[in-house]
Write a protein that holds these residues in place. Structure first.
Motif, short mmCIF file in Angstrom:
data_model
loop_
_atom_site.label_atom_id
_atom_site.label_comp_id
_atom_site.label_asym_id
_atom_site.label_seq_id
_atom_site.Cartn_x
_atom_site.Cartn_y
_atom_site.Cartn_z
N VAL A 91 0.74 -1.21 -0.07
CA VAL A 91 0.02 -0.25 0.21
C VAL A 91 1.00 1.37 -0.15
O VAL A 91 0.52 2.10 -0.73
N CYS A 92 1.86 1.22 0.86
CA CYS A 92 2.73 2.31 0.86
C CYS A 92 3.64 2.67 -0.48
O CYS A 92 3.33 3.94 -1.04
N ALA A 93 4.21 1.53 -1.28
CA ALA A 93 4.71 1.77 -2.60
C ALA A 93 3.46 2.12 -3.41
O ALA A 93 3.89 3.16 -4.51
N VAL A 94 2.33 1.84 -3.46
CA VAL A 94 1.40 2.14 -4.39
C VAL A 94 1.12 3.70 -4.13
O VAL A 94 0.88 4.58 -5.29
N GLY A 95 0.95 4.02 -3.08
CA GLY A 95 0.76 5.46 -2.67
C GLY A 95 1.72 6.39 -2.94
O GLY A 95 1.48 7.56 -3.53
N PHE A 96 3.20 5.94 -2.84
CA PHE A 96 4.11 6.75 -3.45
C PHE A 96 4.10 7.04 -5.04
O PHE A 96 4.60 8.00 -5.43
N ALA A 97 3.83 5.90 -5.41
CA ALA A 97 3.84 5.81 -7.07
C ALA A 97 2.68 6.65 -7.43
O ALA A 97 2.98 7.54 -8.46
N VAL A 98 1.58 6.82 -6.93
CA VAL A 98 0.51 7.74 -7.09
C VAL A 98 0.65 9.04 -7.28
O VAL A 98 0.51 10.13 -7.81
N ARG A 99 1.43 9.36 -6.04
CA ARG A 99 1.75 10.59 -5.57
C ARG A 99 2.77 11.19 -6.81
O ARG A 99 2.77 12.26 -7.06
N GLY A 100 3.78 10.34 -6.98
CA GLY A 100 4.74 10.89 -8.19
C GLY A 100 3.95 11.22 -9.41
O GLY A 100 4.42 11.90 -10.22
N VAL A 101 3.08 10.33 -9.97
CA VAL A 101 2.41 10.45 -10.99
C VAL A 101 1.57 11.66 -10.86
O VAL A 101 1.50 12.65 -11.80
N LEU A 102 0.88 12.03 -9.87
CA LEU A 102 0.14 13.13 -9.69
C LEU A 102 0.72 14.40 -9.93
O LEU A 102 0.56 15.57 -10.42
N ARG A 103 2.13 14.44 -8.96
CA ARG A 103 3.04 15.69 -9.31
C ARG A 103 3.49 15.80 -10.56
O ARG A 103 3.66 16.85 -11.04
N THR A 104 3.81 14.71 -11.22
CA THR A 104 4.19 14.89 -12.60
C THR A 104 3.20 15.47 -13.67
O THR A 104 3.49 16.33 -14.45
N LEU A 105 2.03 15.21 -13.27
CA LEU A 105 0.73 15.56 -14.34
C LEU A 105 0.35 17.11 -13.81
O LEU A 105 0.21 17.94 -14.68
N ARG A 106 0.57 17.29 -12.55
CA ARG A 106 0.35 18.81 -12.31
C ARG A 106 1.51 19.74 -12.97
O ARG A 106 1.13 20.85 -13.15
N ARG A 107 2.66 19.35 -12.95
CA ARG A 107 3.53 20.20 -13.68
C ARG A 107 3.78 20.55 -15.15
O ARG A 107 4.17 21.39 -15.61
N ARG A 108 2.63 19.71 -15.60
CA ARG A 108 2.55 20.15 -17.07
C ARG A 108 1.68 21.08 -17.38
O ARG A 108 0.91 21.65 -17.01
#
Length: 122
Positions: free
Chosen positions: A105-122
């Protein structure tokens, strides 16, 4: 040295099997066989001669040093049970399943957070 490690590995392989699948126990007419995840690890190392700083390893006069260690853990996963009708079923240990899912669950949470941060920067 190789024979000693082989002997040690064989000893702990048997210990692991007996820990993972313990003896069957009968409780209220049901035969229960406990199941666990067992893991052991060992390591060792040594050096001979002086260390890079020019001093002897471990304060030994000839500069030889060695060490080792080991450890392990047992995580109870649940039991296989056979009822009076003869059907075999696995009953998981809820607490162990939840504890095992925490890293996932922690690994999935960190991965989703990274994807969301990447999408916000675009």
């Amino acid at each position: 040295m190789t024979e000693a490690l082989s002997s040690l590995a064989e000893t702990f392989k048997n210990v692991g099997v007996s820990r993972a699948y313990g003896p069957a126990v009968t409780v209220d007419g049901e035969e229960l066989i406990p199941v666990a995840l067992v893991s052991f690890g060992f390591g060792g190392g040594g050096t001979s001669g002086p260390l890079p700083g020019g001093e002897a390893a471990g304060g030994d006069a000839d500069g030889a040093a060695a060490g080792g260690g080991g450890g392990g853990f047992v995580l109870p996963l649940g039991v296989y049970c056979r009822g009076s009708d003869g059907q075999v079923a696995f009953r998981p240990n809820s607490l162990a399943v939840l504890a095992g899912l925490v890293p996932l669950v922690c690994a999935v949470g960190f991965a989703v957070r990274g994807v969301l941060r990447t999408l916000r920067r675009r």
